[in-house]
Design a protein around this motif. Structure first.
Motif, PDB file in Angstrom:
ATOM      1  N   ARG A 404       0.815  -1.218   0.000  1.00 42.02           N
ATOM      2  CA  ARG A 404       0.000   0.000   0.000  1.00 42.02           C
ATOM      3  C   ARG A 404       0.847   1.265   0.000  1.00 42.02           C
ATOM      4  O   ARG A 404       1.953   1.274   0.526  1.00 42.02           O
ATOM      5  N   ASP A 406      -0.166   4.985   1.486  1.00 43.95           N
ATOM      6  CA  ASP A 406      -1.196   5.685   2.246  1.00 43.95           C
ATOM      7  C   ASP A 406      -0.873   7.171   2.242  1.00 43.95           C
ATOM      8  O   ASP A 406       0.245   7.573   2.557  1.00 43.95           O
ATOM      9  N   VAL A 495      -5.769   5.535  -0.076  1.00 46.11           N
ATOM     10  CA  VAL A 495      -4.732   4.525  -0.111  1.00 46.11           C
ATOM     11  C   VAL A 495      -4.723   3.861  -1.482  1.00 46.11           C
ATOM     12  O   VAL A 495      -5.781   3.560  -2.049  1.00 46.11           O
ATOM     13  N   THR A 497      -3.817   0.517  -3.185  1.00 41.20           N
ATOM     14  CA  THR A 497      -3.651  -0.853  -2.692  1.00 41.20           C
ATOM     15  C   THR A 497      -3.520  -1.826  -3.850  1.00 41.20           C
ATOM     16  O   THR A 497      -4.316  -1.799  -4.795  1.00 41.20           O
TER      17      THR A 497
END
Length: 527
Positions: A404, A406, A495, A497
């Motif tokens: 990820r 963020d 985020v 992902t």
């Protein structure tokens, strides 16, 4: 500022020869007499309230040496903190040093909540500082019934003063303060039994250092709740976490997790036998639900057959454990570094028996995190597969995030850096020449930000997950070359992902706005 001081036990609140724990009332009186006047000199606006009604049921004194703490005691402490959360601005937990690194992980997970995607639905908003000492705080002579003063030249007084300073900062984390350093609780490790510098954080920098001044390192600190709807300052959120904690408390003893060290031990290949295999099988027979391997090096563990790992007794014991539903985590017994069990043949077989990679998470953190996730599984309606995904995901900064970006924590992919699917089946790399590209494990290009076009400004560039929700590739001259154009005025914490797996056709690369709970861009999807 109102700070609650919770004395769970340990050396810091012991007196006499031999050392014995003080009662909560005795400790409170001693602190008010000898400690508070000194604290007031530096922090006149701080009021310390010493808790006297927190009691551990297995101890006649009410306090407990941390050697004897068990998982239900983590739950008891977390429940007490939730009960007084709205009353105080910060909390100092005095704790024995032996298992402080376990409690440092357990508490933040018990005081938080997450959905199945690892998005926080409840987050700590105030400092909770764990500290203790190698030597006691107070002196009490052999003929005295109460302490008569602070002990000279011990770490106890300095650690409490540092914990107060740390609490003053408002850092919204569970932290460990020891010998001038403030560490993230789920990253701290006890590394010295004889020196005042008892704790360190091998794989993550200190959050603050205390010298002449108390200096925070802002980029290392978790940002706290993204909005009031997920903050423990909101009564409904406290009620949500308390309901989860009640379920965890009821289930945690039935979800035992075992740490298991790799050691040189006898084995034979024909017939396949090994001492470690017998011990693993015995642990499974006792009902363990999780096995945290403390492997060698980058994650190497003896299989019982150097030439054909799958024929080894240890391989077969772990394979049987995995088939029985035991969650296996491949940590390393080395203090510093990241697990990469594919680096050597001696570890490359571990994923075949279901072993999960925890990146740079400590074995103590892995044990506490896994036990709590398993105990929360039924309450949250998670499958075992979801528990395994959450275990390998950075939820509270307990490990490096491998899949990820963020916008509020780790927002940049620099040239040459990458994130990967948890099973390694795909990697998003910010190529220094070609820009961001999603590649399968065989090297097939699945997606490219720039495609075949020549960028308008030179690479290498930076891929940034911005806090307005826009994912942007900037050139080396900070010119935007590509973007998802998903930015929202006023902010949209988001985020990027890389989730799922190529092997079961679930791989996706998405931008998710966790402030407004929606997917804003799907860059790649197999489904």
């Amino acid at each position: 500022m109102q700070i609650a001081v919770l004395n769970t036990g340990g050396t810091i609140s012991c007196v006499g020869t031999p050392l014995a724990p003080m009662s909560a009332e005795q400790f409170k009186t001693a602190c008010q007499t000898y400690l508070d006047p000194v604290i007031a000199q530096s922090y006149p606006d701080v009021t310390l309230t010493y808790v006297t009604d927190l009691s551990f049921p297995e101890s006649s004194s009410g306090t407990l040496d941390s050697t004897n703490l068990q998982p239900t005691d983590w739950c008891l402490l977390a429940s007490y903190l939730l009960g007084i959360y709205s009353t105080y601005d910060a909390f100092i937990v005095l704790h024995g040093t032996d298992t402080m690194d376990f409690t440092g992980t357990a508490l933040p997970f018990l005081l938080s909540a997450f959905d199945a995607n690892g998005i926080a639905t409840a987050v700590i908003s105030k400092p909770i500082i764990l500290t203790g000492s190698q030597l006691p705080m107070f002196y009490q002579g052999p003929d005295q019934n109460a302490p008569s003063g602070l002990l000279y030249n011990t770490d106890a007084f300095q650690n409490v003063c540092g914990a107060v300073a740390a609490a003053q900062t408002g850092t919204p984390e569970v932290c460990v303060y020891f010998h001038g350093s403030l560490f993230r609780g789920n990253r701290a490790v006890k590394t010295n039994a004889n020196q005042f510098a008892a704790f360190s954080s091998p794989n993550y920098p200190a959050l603050a250092e205390c010298g002449i001044t108390f200096d925070l390192v802002p980029d290392t600190i978790l940002p706290g709740p993204v909005m009031p709807a997920v903050s423990l300052d909101t009564p409904a959120v406290v009620a949500q976490v308390q309901a989860q904690l009640t379920a965890i408390t009821a289930a945690i003893n039935s979800m035992p997790v075992m740490q298991f060290n790799a050691v040189p031990a006898w084995y034979q290949t024909s017939p396949a036998q090994a001492m470690l295999a017998k011990l693993i099988t015995a642990c499974v027979g006792e009902g363990i639900k999780g096995l945290v391997l403390e492997s060698y090096g980058e994650g190497n563990f003896p299989s019982g057959n150097p030439n054909q790992p799958s024929q080894g007794a240890i391989y077969q014991a772990l394979d049987s454990a995995n088939a029985a539903g035991v969650v296996i985590v491949d940590c390393t017994q080395v203090l510093q570094g990241t697990v990469n069990n594919s680096a050597y043949a001696a570890g490359a077989w571990l994923p075949a028996v279901g072993a999960l990679s925890p990146a740079d998470m400590t074995p103590m953190a892995a044990l506490a995190k896994l036990m709590i996730l398993l105990a929360a599984q039924q309450h949250n309606g998670w499958s075992l597969a979801t528990v395994k995904i959450l275990l390998q995901s950075s939820l509270l900064g307990e490990m490096t995030s491998v899949n990820r970006l963020d916008s509020r924590v780790n927002d940049v992919l620099l040239p040459g850096q990458s994130i990967s699917a948890l099973d390694g089946s795909a990697t998003l790399i910010n190529d220094a020449v070609l820009g961001p590209r999603l590649l399968s494990s065989t090297g097939t290009v699945l997606w490219s930000a720039l495609g075949a076009s020549t960028p308008a400004d030179p690479l290498p560039g930076r891929l940034v997950m911005q806090n307005d929700g826009n994912l942007v590739l900037y050139s080396r001259n900070t010119v935007p070359l590509w973007a998802t154009n998903t930015g929202i005025y006023g902010g949209a914490s988001s985020v990027l992902t890389l989730s799922g797996s190529m092997s079961n056709s679930t791989l996706t690369l998405q931008v998710y706005d966790y402030q407004h709970h929606k997917v804003t861009a799907t860059l790649y999807s197999q489904s």
